[in-house]
Design a protein around this motif. Structure first.
Motif, PDB file in Angstrom:
ATOM      1  N   HIS A   1       0.837  -1.202   0.000  1.00 58.08           N
ATOM      2  CA  HIS A   1       0.000   0.000   0.000  1.00 58.08           C
ATOM      3  C   HIS A   1       0.872   1.252   0.000  1.00 58.08           C
ATOM      4  N   PRO A   2       0.501   2.260  -0.771  1.00 55.02           N
ATOM      5  CA  PRO A   2       1.293   3.495  -0.769  1.00 55.02           C
ATOM      6  C   PRO A   2       1.183   4.217   0.566  1.00 55.02           C
ATOM      7  N   ILE A   3       2.334   4.681   1.049  1.00 47.33           N
ATOM      8  CA  ILE A   3       2.327   5.433   2.303  1.00 47.33           C
ATOM      9  C   ILE A   3       2.936   6.824   2.150  1.00 47.33           C
ATOM     10  N   ALA A   4       3.756   7.025   1.109  1.00 51.04           N
ATOM     11  CA  ALA A   4       4.386   8.332   0.926  1.00 51.04           C
ATOM     12  C   ALA A   4       4.879   8.462  -0.513  1.00 51.04           C
ATOM     13  N   CYS A   5       5.153   9.686  -0.916  1.00 54.74           N
ATOM     14  CA  CYS A   5       5.743   9.910  -2.231  1.00 54.74           C
ATOM     15  C   CYS A   5       6.672  11.125  -2.176  1.00 54.74           C
ATOM     16  N   PHE A   6       7.661  11.088  -3.059  1.00 52.57           N
ATOM     17  CA  PHE A   6       8.645  12.153  -3.198  1.00 52.57           C
ATOM     18  C   PHE A   6       8.734  12.528  -4.665  1.00 52.57           C
ATOM     19  N   SER A   7       9.025  13.780  -4.922  1.00 57.63           N
ATOM     20  CA  SER A   7       9.338  14.224  -6.278  1.00 57.63           C
ATOM     21  C   SER A   7      10.572  15.119  -6.192  1.00 57.63           C
ATOM     22  N   TRP A   8      11.522  14.868  -7.083  1.00 54.86           N
ATOM     23  CA  TRP A   8      12.775  15.627  -7.129  1.00 54.86           C
ATOM     24  C   TRP A   8      12.934  16.227  -8.512  1.00 54.86           C
ATOM     25  N   SER A   9      13.561  17.387  -8.593  1.00 54.80           N
ATOM     26  CA  SER A   9      13.779  18.035  -9.882  1.00 54.80           C
ATOM     27  C   SER A   9      15.092  18.808  -9.841  1.00 54.80           C
ATOM     28  N   SER A  10      15.401  19.442 -10.957  1.00 50.93           N
ATOM     29  CA  SER A  10      16.599  20.276 -10.981  1.00 50.93           C
ATOM     30  C   SER A  10      16.392  21.461 -10.037  1.00 50.93           C
ATOM     31  N   ALA A  11      17.488  21.967  -9.531  1.00 50.24           N
ATOM     32  CA  ALA A  11      17.449  23.038  -8.537  1.00 50.24           C
ATOM     33  C   ALA A  11      17.157  24.386  -9.188  1.00 50.24           C
ATOM     34  N   PRO A  12      16.532  25.307  -8.440  1.00 45.68           N
ATOM     35  CA  PRO A  12      16.332  26.659  -8.957  1.00 45.68           C
ATOM     36  C   PRO A  12      17.677  27.304  -9.298  1.00 45.68           C
ATOM     37  N   ARG A  13      17.687  28.082 -10.369  1.00 39.96           N
ATOM     38  CA  ARG A  13      18.943  28.712 -10.807  1.00 39.96           C
ATOM     39  C   ARG A  13      19.526  29.645  -9.769  1.00 39.96           C
ATOM     40  N   HIS A  14      18.715  30.540  -9.258  1.00 40.34           N
ATOM     41  CA  HIS A  14      19.197  31.539  -8.302  1.00 40.34           C
ATOM     42  C   HIS A  14      18.473  31.334  -6.987  1.00 40.34           C
ATOM     43  N   LEU A  15      19.223  31.046  -5.967  1.00 41.14           N
ATOM     44  CA  LEU A  15      18.658  30.891  -4.635  1.00 41.14           C
ATOM     45  C   LEU A  15      19.710  31.402  -3.658  1.00 41.14           C
ATOM     46  N   GLY A  16      19.545  32.635  -3.242  1.00 39.43           N
ATOM     47  CA  GLY A  16      20.562  33.323  -2.453  1.00 39.43           C
ATOM     48  C   GLY A  16      21.002  32.571  -1.218  1.00 39.43           C
ATOM     49  N   ALA A  17      20.049  32.057  -0.432  1.00 37.80           N
ATOM     50  CA  ALA A  17      20.405  31.365   0.811  1.00 37.80           C
ATOM     51  C   ALA A  17      21.281  30.150   0.525  1.00 37.80           C
ATOM     52  N   ARG A  18      20.932  29.384  -0.483  1.00 35.76           N
ATOM     53  CA  ARG A  18      21.727  28.209  -0.850  1.00 35.76           C
ATOM     54  C   ARG A  18      23.086  28.608  -1.406  1.00 35.76           C
ATOM     55  N   ASP A  19      23.082  29.583  -2.305  1.00 33.30           N
ATOM     56  CA  ASP A  19      24.329  30.001  -2.941  1.00 33.30           C
ATOM     57  C   ASP A  19      25.337  30.510  -1.916  1.00 33.30           C
ATOM     58  N   ARG A  20      24.857  31.266  -0.922  1.00 36.52           N
ATOM     59  CA  ARG A  20      25.750  31.752   0.138  1.00 36.52           C
ATOM     60  C   ARG A  20      26.245  30.597   1.002  1.00 36.52           C
ATOM     61  N   TYR A  21      25.377  29.648   1.313  1.00 42.90           N
ATOM     62  CA  TYR A  21      25.759  28.506   2.145  1.00 42.90           C
ATOM     63  C   TYR A  21      26.838  27.663   1.461  1.00 42.90           C
ATOM     64  N   ILE A  22      26.669  27.427   0.183  1.00 41.09           N
ATOM     65  CA  ILE A  22      27.655  26.645  -0.559  1.00 41.09           C
ATOM     66  C   ILE A  22      28.932  27.452  -0.785  1.00 41.09           C
ATOM     67  N   GLY A  23      28.800  28.769  -0.865  1.00 39.11           N
ATOM     68  CA  GLY A  23      29.947  29.629  -1.128  1.00 39.11           C
ATOM     69  C   GLY A  23      30.180  29.823  -2.614  1.00 39.11           C
ATOM     70  N   TRP A  24      29.107  29.797  -3.378  1.00 39.11           N
ATOM     71  CA  TRP A  24      29.194  29.870  -4.829  1.00 39.11           C
ATOM     72  C   TRP A  24      29.443  31.265  -5.357  1.00 39.11           C
ATOM     73  N   SER A  25      30.321  31.340  -6.316  1.00 44.14           N
ATOM     74  CA  SER A  25      30.418  32.518  -7.172  1.00 44.14           C
ATOM     75  C   SER A  25      29.387  32.306  -8.284  1.00 44.14           C
ATOM     76  N   PRO A  26      29.028  33.346  -9.029  1.00 46.38           N
ATOM     77  CA  PRO A  26      28.101  33.135 -10.156  1.00 46.38           C
ATOM     78  C   PRO A  26      28.622  32.091 -11.150  1.00 46.38           C
ATOM     79  N   ALA A  27      29.920  32.112 -11.424  1.00 46.12           N
ATOM     80  CA  ALA A  27      30.485  31.135 -12.368  1.00 46.12           C
ATOM     81  C   ALA A  27      30.450  29.724 -11.785  1.00 46.12           C
ATOM     82  N   GLY A  28      30.728  29.587 -10.507  1.00 50.02           N
ATOM     83  CA  GLY A  28      30.676  28.279  -9.859  1.00 50.02           C
ATOM     84  C   GLY A  28      29.270  27.714  -9.864  1.00 50.02           C
ATOM     85  N   ARG A  29      28.289  28.586  -9.614  1.00 55.43           N
ATOM     86  CA  ARG A  29      26.895  28.140  -9.653  1.00 55.43           C
ATOM     87  C   ARG A  29      26.515  27.676 -11.057  1.00 55.43           C
TER      88      ARG A  29
END
Length: 149
Positions: free
Chosen positions: A9-37
């Motif tokens: 019986h189904p109990i849960a589901c997940f869906s995954w996709s490509s990440a948003p291009r610009h996400l400030g909180a994530r980009d700062r956490y990873i330490g990304w430059s625009p070129a690195g992103r």
């Protein structure tokens, strides 16, 4: 997409996709430059949906399933898309949810969205602000995602 079943019986589901291009909180956490992103955004997956069926009541099931996904996702991603992922992220609407299962599964709160969405024509928020949570799938995710500076 994943469908989690128990005793057929189904109990849960997940869906995954490509990440948003610009996400400030994530980009700062990873330490990304625009070129690195630009060079390494493909190493991040976005959890667009996570649902535990409303009739399922199992303590700690959500954080358990998030942990199982963390162990499985990169290998599946590589099999389908021919490259691994090193980091995952999701949004939580704080007006509706507290993000408890993500915190219990050791996801990190990264900050808030700006409320502008993708392709926003102005700098004004046009949707609700969301909490951003992230989870590193490997310890050296920053060096793997760094890219050009």
């Amino acid at each position: 997409k994943y469908l989690v079943t128990a005793r057929g019986h189904p109990i849960a589901c997940f869906s995954w996709s490509s990440a948003p291009r610009h996400l400030g909180a994530r980009d700062r956490y990873i330490g990304w430059s625009p070129a690195g992103r630009r060079a390494n955004l493909r190493g991040v997956a976005y959890q667009s949906r996570f649902l535990i069926m409303p009739w399922v009541h199992v303590p700690h099931l959500a954080s358990h399933l998030l942990g199982r996904m963390a162990r499985q996702l990169s290998a599946d991603w590589e099999r389908i898309y021919a490259h691994p992922i090193y980091f995952t992220e999701t949004f939580v609407d704080p007006s509706r949810y507290r993000g408890t299962c993500y915190r219990a599964a050791n996801w990190t709160y990264l900050g808030m969205t700006t409320g502008r969405g993708k392709d926003a024509p102005t700098w004004q928020p046009n949707r609700s602000l969301k909490q951003v949570f992230g989870y590193a799938l490997v310890k050296d995710f920053r060096s793997r995602l760094a890219g050009p500076s």
